[in-house]
Design a protein around this motif. Structure first.
Motif, PDB file in Angstrom:
ATOM      1  N   LYS A  80       0.784  -1.365   0.003  1.00 44.91           N
ATOM      2  CA  LYS A  80       0.033   0.012   0.100  1.00 44.91           C
ATOM      3  C   LYS A  80       0.804   1.142  -0.123  1.00 44.91           C
ATOM      4  N   TYR A  81       0.660   2.322  -1.022  1.00 49.72           N
ATOM      5  CA  TYR A  81       1.407   3.379  -1.092  1.00 49.72           C
ATOM      6  C   TYR A  81       0.378   4.613  -0.902  1.00 49.72           C
ATOM      7  N   LYS A  82       0.869   5.736  -0.322  1.00 48.23           N
ATOM      8  CA  LYS A  82       0.161   6.864  -0.095  1.00 48.23           C
ATOM      9  C   LYS A  82       1.079   7.928  -0.644  1.00 48.23           C
ATOM     10  N   VAL A  83       0.279   8.710  -1.537  1.00 47.94           N
ATOM     11  CA  VAL A  83       0.813   9.824  -2.398  1.00 47.94           C
ATOM     12  C   VAL A  83       1.024  10.756  -1.323  1.00 47.94           C
ATOM     13  N   ILE A  84       2.188  11.559  -1.255  1.00 51.07           N
ATOM     14  CA  ILE A  84       2.526  12.512  -0.384  1.00 51.07           C
ATOM     15  C   ILE A  84       2.691  13.748  -1.085  1.00 51.07           C
ATOM     16  N   SER A  85       3.369  13.733  -2.277  1.00 47.64           N
ATOM     17  CA  SER A  85       3.646  14.948  -3.120  1.00 47.64           C
ATOM     18  C   SER A  85       3.751  14.425  -4.351  1.00 47.64           C
ATOM     19  N   PHE A  86       3.480  15.404  -5.314  1.00 48.74           N
ATOM     20  CA  PHE A  86       3.504  15.233  -6.884  1.00 48.74           C
ATOM     21  C   PHE A  86       4.266  16.420  -7.490  1.00 48.74           C
ATOM     22  N   ASP A  87       5.187  15.999  -8.528  1.00 49.88           N
ATOM     23  CA  ASP A  87       5.841  17.056  -8.967  1.00 49.88           C
ATOM     24  C   ASP A  87       5.399  17.043 -10.579  1.00 49.88           C
TER      25      ASP A  87
END
Length: 90
Positions: A14-21
């Motif tokens: 399971k992955y959680k998206v913390i930031s996006f470039d």
């Protein structure tokens, strides 16, 4: 050339998206490093689909052939493992 095939399994996490470039479409993810521990890991990667900030997805990281490129998160629709074939020369 002869090769031996070794089946290996990629474990979904399971992955959680913390930031996006948005400049290069990469994501900074948080995940549990091991299923039996509370250790949290972080990594930058690409994804095989568009992810929303603070969303949680399941999938696996597919490493790049080039060590200077980021891995790709392959997002799944199931909670299973994906078989892969690894070949080693005899």
């Amino acid at each position: 050339m002869l090769a031996r095939q070794i089946n290996s399994l990629l474990e979904y996490k399971k992955y959680k998206v913390i930031s996006f470039d948005s400049n290069d479409t990469t994501y900074f993810l948080e995940y549990e490093q091991y299923a039996d521990s509370q250790k949290i890991g972080y990594c930058w990667c690409r994804a095989d689909q568009v992810l929303n900030l603070r969303s949680q997805v399941e999938g696996y990281l597919c490493p790049s052939n080039n060590k200077h490129e980021l891995p790709t998160l392959v997002v799944s629709q199931s909670n299973s493992t994906v078989p892969t074939v690894k070949r080693t020369p005899l």
